[in-house]
Design an enzyme around this catalytic site. Structure first.
Site, mmCIF file in Angstrom:
data_model
loop_
_atom_site.group_PDB
_atom_site.id
_atom_site.type_symbol
_atom_site.label_atom_id
_atom_site.label_comp_id
_atom_site.label_asym_id
_atom_site.label_seq_id
_atom_site.Cartn_x
_atom_site.Cartn_y
_atom_site.Cartn_z
ATOM 1 N N GLU A 32 61.539 41.223 25.407
ATOM 2 C CA GLU A 32 60.343 40.822 24.645
ATOM 3 C C GLU A 32 59.602 39.672 25.309
ATOM 4 O O GLU A 32 58.379 39.658 25.397
ATOM 5 C CB GLU A 32 60.720 40.439 23.208
ATOM 6 C CG GLU A 32 61.023 41.629 22.301
ATOM 7 C CD GLU A 32 62.434 42.167 22.442
ATOM 8 O OE1 GLU A 32 63.208 41.607 23.258
ATOM 9 O OE2 GLU A 32 62.779 43.141 21.749
ATOM 10 N N HIS B 271 65.434 43.041 10.332
ATOM 11 C CA HIS B 271 64.283 43.918 10.569
ATOM 12 C C HIS B 271 63.239 43.858 9.457
ATOM 13 O O HIS B 271 62.312 44.660 9.467
ATOM 14 C CB HIS B 271 64.734 45.388 10.662
ATOM 15 C CG HIS B 271 65.398 45.769 11.934
ATOM 16 N ND1 HIS B 271 66.643 45.338 12.286
ATOM 17 C CD2 HIS B 271 64.986 46.553 12.963
ATOM 18 C CE1 HIS B 271 66.986 45.857 13.468
ATOM 19 N NE2 HIS B 271 65.997 46.595 13.893
#
Lengths: 330, 339
Positions: A63, A132
């Site tokens: 990321e 999440h």
């Protein structure tokens, strides 16, 4: 004449990316599983075939590297759309987002702008548990130098991307996971939207709701229930979390004299806190009742469905909050 | 000296002069810091001059350069005017970044100088990005990315080497291995201390070079950029060097011995190069002294310019938080093209 075709929020996101890729050769999409897999939430399905691997770039699970690469590419003339699978993963790139994207234009004395779009899924409601499911967009809205968008409607999902890509600043777009399957008809009268103003999604005189993202629909449902009780609620969809459209919020609160903020973020230090304080600073004497808010419970999001639902803002909590406000003591 | 590149007198003198400019600039910074005219953190480059001077010498104007918070050397070598650099040290409007960046955050769009990055490892992803943009746009530029061996500890280092190699991006990775990340020796931080070897794991050409030898650095960098420009993907250069001064102005240097510092000072890149130049007849007697006099004049001029500089009006504090244009794009447009 046949009825206009229904579409989904997911499809609107995809068509927005597709249109951007067609309109500008500098635009490309980069992220984990955006190509061969078709996107974690299937937003980019089919785009690899249409645009090829140069412009639909599958990245390693890095990321920080690919978000930073998006920043560098934006500086050097491209218009990247970086997809991060989910907001929790964006924390792995927070260094790049905060220390570089939000900082370099100002710190360089205005020599470099960073015309970058970062999209990510946010929010709870799909039993994905605590790594999440959080709503950290309010947290990002704390950071000067970023623009933060939260499209809730089909029209915003379809049309916010174009002005975001034209903007010379890093723009983060938060797509709520429970909205991807939302179906509806795209308003044929709309062919573009701004990324500056909040929208009044329901007009009313008795109380103002300020909300955004998936909470918009829970709030609109609550407003319908209240309407049957003779209470007319105004519902403001923020759309843009930074910079905040204070004028629309304040004008509404000055009319209704009451405000409830519905924000899926955690309450402490939240966007709801910021909005409440701005109202208190600028419209305190025009209020007829204390400011209230409905936020997520201050817990990591649990997996079990009943616990998750208890943690998220829901229609009943919104109703209870507004009833207590309108009929104190009842 | 391993003079693999042809080094004529003019070029050799230019390299020497550039290293002396950096050394003298840093000496002035110490003085100004002690006089409390430079504040904040100040990281000096003494001892490492051969690295930036040798590498930057082989770059072209269209190449990007990404550096760290110890970047005065790269900035001067890249051609950022000393006046603007010194004005930035003093926090003046005439500085590279209007006084907003300071010593650790030098940016200069005209020279494609993308920081001055004070987060260790944080510059590497930017370098991957500028290289990606150049490659996608078909421009023949490369990105040269400097970082210390401390960055090797960071995840971003590994993510970025992988990504650059995977996508065969035109990046020259230059690790300035000065043996200490602040006070922590390499062997305390890394299980494998051979950094060039780590880079090879990412399937890129990687070489370690004597970073105290400007000719060796330039020769290695020249080979590297040739490969990169030929489209062979990224190349990694580990320059083994040493900083003569403390990490920053707040460092008592308890972690290394005076003997070690002295031993490295024996390998001073400026003395060594000047001695070699004199031996082979590239440097006339007294020429070094003459260069130093000229450089000192430049440093004094830059200091006077900075001292006479103005302060950015406080009213402009929030300017450029959000931009209303993309100013660097004028620089990217090919010469003669209409914007």
């Amino acid at each position: 004449m046949s009825a206009p075709p229904t579409t989904t929020y997911r499809e609107c996101c995809k068509q927005a990316i597709r249109a951007a890729l067609i309109a500008d050769p500098r635009v490309f999409l980069m992220g984990e599983d955006v190509g061969r897999y078709g996107g974690c939430y299937a937003v980019s399905k089919g785009l690899l075939d249409e645009f090829g691997p140069e412009r639909i770039r599958d990245t390693p699970l890095s990321e920080s590297a690919f978000v930073g690469a998006g920043i560098g590419a934006a500086i050097a003339g491209m218009r990247p759309i970086v997809e991060i699978m989910t907001v929790n993963f964006s924390l792995l790139a927070l260094d790049q987002i905060l220390n570089n994207a939000a900082t370099i234009p100002h710190m360089s004395g205005g020599q470099f702008a960073i015309p970058l779009v970062i999209r990510m899924a946010t929010g709870g409601g799909r039993q994905l548990a605590a790594q999440h499911s959080h709503s950290l967009e309010g947290w990002y809205a704390h950071i000067p130098g970023l623009k933060i968008l939260a499209p809730a409607t089909l029209e915003d999902a379809r049309y916010m991307l174009a002005p975001a890509l034209l903007d010379p600043n890093p723009v983060l777009v938060f797509e709520h996971v429970v909205l991807y399957n939302m179906e509806g008809v795209l308003d044929p009268k709309v062919s573009s939207v701004d990324i500056e103003k909040a929208a009044i999604r329901r007009a009313g005189r008795d109380v103002t709701f300020v909300t955004y993202g998936a909470s918009l629909f829970k709030t609109l449902e609550a407003a319908e229930v209240l309407a049957r009780e003779g209470i007319e609620a105004e519902v403001i969809d923020l759309r843009v979390l930074r910079p905040l459209d204070e004028a629309t919020i304040l004008a509404s609160v000055r009319r209704t004299r009451r405000c409830v903020i519905v924000d899926e973020g955690w309450r402490s230090g939240s966007l709801a806190a910021e909005i409440g304080m701005r109202i208190a600073e600028q419209a305190f004497y025009e209020l007829d009742a204390p400011l209230r808010r409905v936020c997520s419970a201050e817990v990591p999001m649990p997996y079990a469905g009943h616990l998750e639902q208890a943690a998220l803002p829901n229609r009943e909590r919104i109703l209870a909050t507004v009833r207590a406000l309108l009929r104190p003591g009842s | 000296m391993s003079a693999k590149v042809r080094l004529d007198r003019e070029r050799a003198v230019a390299l020497l002069r550039q290293m002396i400019r950096i050394r003298r600039f840093e000496a002035k910074c110490v003085e100004l810091y002690q006089a409390q005219k430079i504040r904040g953190y100040l990281h000096l480059y003494d001892g490492e001059e051969a690295v930036s001077v040798g590498v930057v010498a082989v770059l072209r104007p269209e190449d990007w350069l990404v550096a760290t918070y110890r970047e005065h050397g790269q900035a001067l070598a890249r051609g950022i005017p000393m006046r603007a650099l010194m004005a930035e040290m003093l926090g003046k409007l005439e500085g590279t970044c209007r006084g907003r960046g300071g010593s650790m955050h030098i940016f200069d769009a005209r020279n494609r100088f993308l920081g001055g990055n004070a987060i260790v490892g944080g510059g590497l992803p930017l370098a991957v990005g500028t290289a990606l943009a150049d490659k996608m746009a078909g421009r023949p530029a490369l990105t040269c990315c400097f970082f210390g061996e401390g960055a090797v500890d960071e995840g971003e280092f590994h993510e970025c080497l992988n990504l650059a190699a995977l996508w065969r991006l035109p990046v020259l990775f230059v690790c300035e291995n000065n043996l200490y990340s602040m006070g922590t020796p390499l062997a305390i931080a890394e299980a494998e201390t051979d950094i060039a070897k780590k880079a090879r794991c990412y399937r890129m050409v990687s070489e370690a070079v004597d970073g105290m030898d400007v000719v060796a650095v330039e020769a290695a960098a020249a080979c590297a950029v040739e490969r990169i420009r030929a489209g062979e993907g990224p190349v990694f250069l580990e320059c083994r060097t040493y900083r003569f001064r403390a990490h920053s102005m707040f460092d008592a240097q308890l972690y290394r011995s005076k003997e070690e510092i002295e031993a490295w000072r024996e390998r001073d890149p400026i003395d060594r190069f000047a001695r070699w130049m004199a031996e082979v007849g590239l440097l006339h007697p007294n020429e070094r002294a003459a260069i130093e006099v000229e450089v000192d004049r430049e440093v004094e001029d830059a200091t006077a310019f900075a001292e006479a500089g103005t302060l950015e009006p406080v009213e402009e504090l929030e300017r450029f938080v959000l931009m209303d244009e993309v100013p660097q794009e004028q620089l990217l447009a090919p010469a003669g093209a209409t914007p």
